[in-house]
Each structure stands twice: as structure tokens, then as C-alpha cells.
Design an enzyme around this catalytic site. Structure first.
Site, PDB file in Angstrom:
ATOM      1  CD  GLU A  22      -0.692   0.879   3.565  1.00 16.67           C
ATOM      2  OE1 GLU A  22      -1.009   2.027   3.213  1.00 16.67           O
ATOM      3  OE2 GLU A  22      -0.766   0.457   4.729  1.00 16.67           O
ATOM      4  CE  LYS A 154      -2.476   2.228  10.785  1.00 18.17           C
ATOM      5  NZ  LYS A 154      -3.729   1.967  10.135  1.00 18.17           N
TER       6      LYS A 154
END
Ligand code: PSU
Ligand code: MN
Length: 298
Positions: A22, A154
Site C-alpha cells: 500500500e 493499529k
């Protein structure tokens, strides 16, 4: 609309193992020159394993599958790149923008290109205290049959809520060399995964079974950050809470939250979080390459 780097084009034509990467981590995750260095380190890791890296991004409205060194440098230094998730893709293309693709955005493009394995750092999830702020990453995982290799969600997200969401979406969560969900900067969360695996071959067999069943869900492979660079939860927790409070006080919302928090955590921790983030990205790229190669050999 799609433009392929010659190395990726050749790999697609000759069916070599490819790993999609990404680019939001380049445009919004790290600042220059860390972003460029880490992007190169990830690509180098994939090549060292004998697979081909395909960093996905949007440049002047063109979808790039694989970037040249100059294009990587440009993306790492431009200030105007849009953070492109699924909803942003048609806008960025039609309006000829530059864009870093998120996990969701990259999955869409990788799937349409025929790339099956994708490595990232940490996926998005449900935000703490904002039960309705659910990352598009979680939705995309429910509808696009890619295998995403990450270090979990995250750490500043609501991990239990994110897991529940993925369960609802039918996404199997594998723990690669772990029996619990990694928490991005740290190896432990105390939360269960669906299946412990410890080699790329087993993951490739699970992918093949998913494909044979024609299931459209992604498979999430979660890999703990290597021990030496782990940032332990007890130390991280206070920093994360400070950054979250600041985001709340400054009224930062939507797609700006994740980049703001990552940056503040890096500043407050004096770079400790950044080091863990870099190392886990490279480690995930290594695992993803091994899975791509195992899948290729089946
Ligand atoms: N992993 C990293 N750094 C990042 C990201 C992942 O180590 O910056 C990006 C990914 O592109 C992911 C995005 O899709 O953060 C999540 O954004 P949001 O929470 O707004 O959905
Ligand atoms: Mn969000």
C-alpha cells in the site's frame, strides 16, 4: 486506467509470485525521508525472498501497479496526495489527483489486477469512543478475496470491537506464530484469533480452500512485531491515550484521525513507535512473500 511497472507486468504474464503493497503509509503514515526509506526497505525484502513487489498508488489519476524509484520519491515528497480508500478511487482518477491507497483502496486494485497477497503494517478498525467510525478496511475485508498480512489493527483502535466486526463479516483471522491477536506496536493483546498457524504452506492451503469454496471474504494473517523492536503495551498505553485525547480536543475526525494519531504517537514516544512500525512492516513483507511463494508452488 491501470499502468503496470515493467517488472510487475512481466511477473503477471509469467505468473511469478507478487506481493501488493500500500502507499498511504508513504503519503500519510510516515514523514519524509522515513517514508521513502521504509518503502524501499519493504520492496527490497520482497525481492530478497524471490517475489515481486507491487506498490500501488495513484499518480495524476492513473492507477500505478508497481512504482519506479522516481515515482516513489515523488509520492514520498508531494504534499498533495489524497488518502484514497474505496470511496476516493473514482474521484482521484477522474480529477487526475495523486493518491496514497489505504488497505481498502489497495485491496480493490490488487484484486482487479489479480494479485492475491498484500502486506501492510496495521489495518484500520473501529475507533475508540466512536463506535460508528469503522474503517472501510473492515468492510473491504468482508467483500474482497485477498490475503492481507498485517500486525493486527493499529493499537489505538478498539481491538475487541474491530474483531467482532470482522467476525460478522466472515473474515478468518490467523495468528502467524502467535496464539493471540498482535496489537501492532506490541506482540500481545490478550484477544483470541481464529487459528494459530506457523508456516506459509498452511496459509496457502487455507487460501486455496477459501478459493475453492468461492468465498469472497479476505483472509487476515496477523504477525507479531519482532521481539527486539516491540514497544510494550504498558509503556505505549499512556502515549496512545494522550494522542487520542489531543485528537478529541482538536476535534479531528474522519480520515484525518489515523494520520494525526500515528504522528503524535511518534513524536511523544521519541521515535520508539516509528521503529516498531518500520520493523513490523518489513517483517510482514517477509511473511507475505513466503506465503505468495507457497501459493505459487501449489
Ligand atoms: N499501516 C501503517 N501505517 C499506515 C497505515 C497502515 O503502518 O499509515 C494506513 C493504512 O493504509 C490503513 C489506514 O488503511 O492507515 C487506515 O486509515 P483509517 O483508520 O482512516 O481507515
Ligand atoms: Mn475512519
Amino acid at each position: 486506467m491501470f499502468s503496470y511497472h515493467p517488472e510487475v507486468k512481466e511477473a503477471l504474464a509469467t505468473k511469478k509470485p507478487i506481493v501488493a503493497l500500500e502507499s498511504t503509509l508513504i503519503t500519510h503514515g510516515f514523514s519524509y525521508p522515513d517514508n521513502l526509506n521504509v518503502a524501499h526497505a519493504i520492496e527490497d525484502t520482497v525481492r530478497e525472498h524471490g517475489a515481486v513487489p507491487a506498490t500501488i498508488a495513484i499518480l495524476n489519476g492513473q492507477i500505478k501497479v508497481g512504482l519506479t524509484a522516481d515515482q516513489l520519491e515523488y509520492l514520498a515528497t508531494t504534499k498533495n496526495a489524497r488518502k484514497c480508500s474505496r470511496r476516493d478511487l473514482p474521484l482521484a482518477i477522474a480529477l487526475k489527483m495523486d493518491g496514497g491507497t489505504t488497505v481498502a483502496g489497495t485491496m480493490v486494485i490488487a484484486y482487479q489486477t489479480g494479485i492475491e497477497i498484500f502486506a501492510t503494517g496495521g489495518i484500520g478498525g473501529v475507533h475508540r469512543g466512536h463506535a460508528h467510525d469503522v474503517s472501510t478496511d473492515l468492510i473491504e475485508l468482508g467483500q474482497t478475496p485477498i490475503t492481507v498480512v498485517c500486525a493486527g489493527m493499529k493499537a489505538f483502535l478498539d481491538l475487541p470491537a474491530s474483531l467482532e466486526f470482522l467476525e460478522t463479516q466472515g473474515v478468518p483471522i490467523l495468528g502467524y506464530g502467535t496464539h493471540e491477536l498482535p496489537a501492532f506496536y506490541s506482540r500481545q493483546s490478550g484477544l483470541a484469533i481464529d487459528q494459530h498457524v506457523d508456516n506459509p504452506q498452511t496459509v496457502a492451503e487455507i487460501i486455496q480452500a477459501r478459493n475453492n469454496l468461492k468465498l469472497k471474504n479476505a483472509i487476515l494473517v496477523t504477525v507479531p512485531v519482532p521481539q527486539a523492536d516491540e514497544w510494550h503495551t504498558d509503556q505505549a498505553q499512556h502515549v496512545i491515550e494522550t494522542a487520542l485525547d489531543e485528537a478529541m480536543a482538536k476535534n479531528i475526525t474522519g480520515k484525518a484521525i489515523t494520520p494525526f494519531i500515528l504522528e503524535r504517537i511518534a513524536q511523544i514516544s521519541g521515535g520508539v513507535s516509528k521503529q516498531a512500525n518500520k520493523v513490523l512492516l518489513i517483517n510482514n513483507a517477509s511473511v507475505a512473500s513466503q506465503i505468495a511463494i507457497a501459493l505459487h508452488g501449489m
